[in-house]
Design a protein around this motif. Structure first.
Motif, mmCIF file in Angstrom:
data_model
loop_
_atom_site.group_PDB
_atom_site.id
_atom_site.type_symbol
_atom_site.label_atom_id
_atom_site.label_comp_id
_atom_site.label_asym_id
_atom_site.label_seq_id
_atom_site.Cartn_x
_atom_site.Cartn_y
_atom_site.Cartn_z
ATOM 1 N N GLY A 1 15.503 8.425 6.448
ATOM 2 C CA GLY A 1 15.164 7.917 5.127
ATOM 3 C C GLY A 1 13.673 7.768 4.849
ATOM 4 O O GLY A 1 13.298 7.286 3.784
ATOM 5 N N ARG A 2 12.814 8.169 5.781
ATOM 6 C CA ARG A 2 11.363 8.045 5.589
ATOM 7 C C ARG A 2 10.721 9.420 5.633
ATOM 8 O O ARG A 2 11.036 10.232 6.487
ATOM 9 C CB ARG A 2 10.772 7.141 6.653
ATOM 10 C CG ARG A 2 11.396 5.728 6.555
ATOM 11 C CD ARG A 2 10.820 4.780 7.526
ATOM 12 N NE ARG A 2 9.491 4.409 7.071
ATOM 13 C CZ ARG A 2 8.670 3.652 7.777
ATOM 14 N NH1 ARG A 2 9.025 3.200 8.948
ATOM 15 N NH2 ARG A 2 7.481 3.352 7.316
ATOM 16 N N ARG A 3 9.794 9.634 4.719
ATOM 17 C CA ARG A 3 9.127 10.932 4.599
ATOM 18 C C ARG A 3 7.729 10.852 5.219
ATOM 19 O O ARG A 3 6.960 9.966 4.901
ATOM 20 C CB ARG A 3 9.040 11.328 3.128
ATOM 21 C CG ARG A 3 8.579 12.743 2.892
ATOM 22 C CD ARG A 3 8.887 13.150 1.481
ATOM 23 N NE ARG A 3 8.272 14.405 1.135
ATOM 24 C CZ ARG A 3 8.646 15.153 0.121
ATOM 25 N NH1 ARG A 3 9.640 14.766 -0.654
ATOM 26 N NH2 ARG A 3 8.043 16.285 -0.140
ATOM 27 N N TYR A 4 7.436 11.819 6.099
ATOM 28 C CA TYR A 4 6.159 11.863 6.810
ATOM 29 C C TYR A 4 5.538 13.249 6.691
ATOM 30 O O TYR A 4 6.234 14.236 6.484
ATOM 31 C CB TYR A 4 6.353 11.569 8.306
ATOM 32 C CG TYR A 4 6.878 10.201 8.602
ATOM 33 C CD1 TYR A 4 6.025 9.103 8.662
ATOM 34 C CD2 TYR A 4 8.237 10.005 8.834
ATOM 35 C CE1 TYR A 4 6.510 7.835 8.948
ATOM 36 C CE2 TYR A 4 8.728 8.730 9.127
ATOM 37 C CZ TYR A 4 7.861 7.662 9.176
ATOM 38 O OH TYR A 4 8.356 6.418 9.462
ATOM 39 N N LYS A 5 4.222 13.302 6.915
ATOM 40 C CA LYS A 5 3.495 14.571 6.953
ATOM 41 C C LYS A 5 3.233 14.937 8.405
ATOM 42 O O LYS A 5 2.893 14.077 9.218
ATOM 43 C CB LYS A 5 2.175 14.466 6.196
ATOM 44 C CG LYS A 5 2.361 14.275 4.714
ATOM 45 C CD LYS A 5 1.035 14.237 3.993
ATOM 46 C CE LYS A 5 1.308 14.061 2.499
ATOM 47 N NZ LYS A 5 0.095 14.190 1.711
#
Length: 135
Positions: free
Chosen positions: A84-88
């Protein structure tokens, strides 16, 4: 009912059954979403399996490539949603880790890994993609 009709009906049912099993197999354990950009600058989301090894996350592409990998190669930094978490992330190919990542994927995904591998021609020449959090 003619033999030809029965044959095609049976064939259609087998194809539908294989599609359902493939869908269940590919979505029953953890799936992450990789975000790439297409030629029209539109974001494209691809659902993939992921494995962890020594603090890094690994995706895997078949030796014959894929559309998501073609788009990924045009980007130095990609985004991925996990839990559920968006990272680069920055990324690098790690061909020398192919056997290890294949083993980790099998341990995590079990029969799904074997089934999908059979449908796609095997995992022997797949290429691991190491993801590192971008600063």
């Amino acid at each position: 009912m003619s033999k030809a009709f029965s044959f095609f009906l049976t064939l259609a049912l087998v194809v539908i059954l294989l599609f359902i099993i493939q869908l269940l197999a590919s979505e029953r354990v953890e799936v992450v979403e990789l975000y790439t950009v297409d030629q029209k600058d539109k974001e494209v989301s691809t659902r993939l399996w992921v494995a962890d090894d020594h603090g890094y996350q690994y995706l895997r592409v078949g030796a014959d490539g894929s559309e998501w990998f073609d788009r990924m190669q045009l980007q130095e930094i990609v985004e991925l949603t996990r839990n559920g978490r968006r990272y680069k992330y920055t990324w690098a190919l790690r061909e020398e880790k192919s056997q290890k990542i294949n083993r980790l994927m099998y341990e995590k995904y079990g029969w799904s890994e074997s089934f999908i591998g059979t449908l796609t021609g095997g995992r022997e020449n797949s290429i691991p993609i190491e993801l590192r959090l971008a600063n």
